[in-house]
Write a protein that holds these residues in place. Structure first.
Motif, short mmCIF file in Angstrom:
data_model
loop_
_atom_site.label_atom_id
_atom_site.label_comp_id
_atom_site.label_asym_id
_atom_site.label_seq_id
_atom_site.Cartn_x
_atom_site.Cartn_y
_atom_site.Cartn_z
N GLY A 163 0.92 -1.29 0.02
CA GLY A 163 -0.09 -0.12 0.21
C GLY A 163 0.92 1.16 0.18
N LYS A 167 1.21 4.23 -2.78
CA LYS A 167 0.90 5.38 -2.65
C LYS A 167 1.99 6.44 -3.11
N VAL A 173 -5.28 3.88 -3.24
CA VAL A 173 -4.83 2.55 -2.38
C VAL A 173 -6.13 2.34 -1.61
N GLY A 175 -7.52 -0.60 1.06
CA GLY A 175 -7.04 -1.90 2.01
C GLY A 175 -8.25 -2.36 2.54
N LEU A 186 -3.78 1.90 9.18
CA LEU A 186 -3.54 1.92 7.66
C LEU A 186 -4.12 3.59 7.33
N PHE A 192 -3.13 5.12 3.81
CA PHE A 192 -4.41 4.55 2.73
C PHE A 192 -5.31 5.72 2.12
N VAL A 195 -10.12 2.31 3.80
CA VAL A 195 -9.96 0.86 4.29
C VAL A 195 -11.25 0.39 4.90
#
Length: 331
Positions: A163, A167, A173, A175, A186, A192, A195
């Motif tokens: 991830g 980025k 991204v 997750g 995250l 991220f 998520v």
């Protein structure tokens, strides 16, 4: 000098049990000419180990035999040497197994630089880093800025690095993880874009929400439901890296699905990843990873368990989701 090691006594049925292993204590033999004695410091615990415990001769590595020392990668320091290529104090990487000490001719040892903290070689500059970089950046083709990538097992040692690399390369991204604590890490620590906690949120709805135009790339660490949802949301010509299928490793019966007919309809590229194929390139890969770290684009964390004798129980942290980062034993 005595040594402690852990041997396999029975093949697990489902989850690994401490009783599947035996603690062995023994005297170490005298070193022969050309041999090296390594004192292992950090020992890696990895999902792939579950496959090594099955009696499957068709896998990419042979199974660990009953009575053998359990296989694993580790980092150690040369404690004694009758080999001029390895002086006492040299830091090395190798497949030492679940053992405090390891004797070798040195052919299977990889010397490590002295100016990097030893624990870094268990994460960013170890198998997780190599797996993440090669699996995402090289295995199929080079990702492009603006693409969307979905990562399962996103808080794991590999997924979290994938991830961050994505980025840094300008991708969106998304997750997938299994707890709010990991979700928060995250999002707020690693940056991220989105998520999903698959245990508390509707995976299908959230993937469609965060990737309304579809997914360009998927990095698969888990399998099962996550892979099925990824297939449903891939763009035509999408690409999938199959790094792991950890949700199925302890199954006692063959798992059902996902329906790979979608891979045909959407003309997908799916490619399996076994990072030891690239071991000869680790130095080159680690240089590329170091460049991300020097720019402040990558963070990682270790989940350290103290003591070799804890390994038979600690390994299940990989499968019940309680590990917080790369799982290692400090011996």
């Amino acid at each position: 000098m005595t040594n402690t090691r852990v041997t396999l006594t029975s093949r697990p049925n489902g989850m690994i049990k401490p009783t599947d292993f035996k603690i062995v204590q023994e005297d170490l033999p005298e070193l022969k000419d050309g041999e090296v004695l390594v004192k292992q410091v950090y020992m890696s615990l990895d999902p792939a180990m579950r496959g090594w415990l099955d009696d499957d001769e068709g896998s990419y590595m042979p199974p660990v035999r009953i009575g053998e020392t359990m296989r694993s990668f580790g980092i150690g320091i040369v404690e004694a040497s009758n080999n001029p290529a390895f002086t006492v104090g040299t830091r090395v990487n190798g497949m030492f197994g679940w053992s405090e000490h390891y004797i070798t001719t040195g052919e299977d040892l990889i010397p490590l630089p002295e100016d990097v903290p030893l624990e870094h070689f268990m994460g960013l500059l170890g198998l997780p880093g190599a797996t993440a970089y090669h699996g995402f950046m090289e295995l199929i083709d080079t990702p492009k800025a603006g693409e969307t990538v979905l990562i399962s097992g996103a808080a794991g040692s590999v997924g979290s690095l994938v991830g961050q690399i994505a980025k840094a390369e300008g991708l969106k991204v998304i997750g997938v993880t299994g707890s709010d604590e990991k979700k928060d890490w995250l999002l707020n620590e690693l940056g991220f874009d989105a998520v999903i906690n698959y245990k508390t949120e509707n995976l299908e709805e959230m993937v469609a929400k965060y990737a309304p135009d579809g997914i360009d790339r998927h990095f698969e660490n888990v399998g099962g439901k996550v892979l099925e949802v990824a297939l449903d949301n891939m763009k035509i010509g999408g690409k999938i890296t199959l790094c792991g299928l950890i949700s199925t490793y302890n199954d006692t019966e063959p798992s059902v699905g996902p329906h790979l007919v979608r891979a045909i309809a959407r003309r997908l590229t799916l490619k399996g990843l076994v990072i030891i194929d690239q071991q000869h390139r680790f130095g080159e890969i680690f240089e590329k990873l170091s460049a991300y770290a020097q720019k402040g684009q990558i963070k990682y964390r270790l989940d350290i368990v103290e003591g070799l004798k804890q390994a038979p129980e600690a390994i299940n942290k990989l499968f019940d989701g309680t590990n917080q980062g790369k799982l290692v034993i400090r011996i």
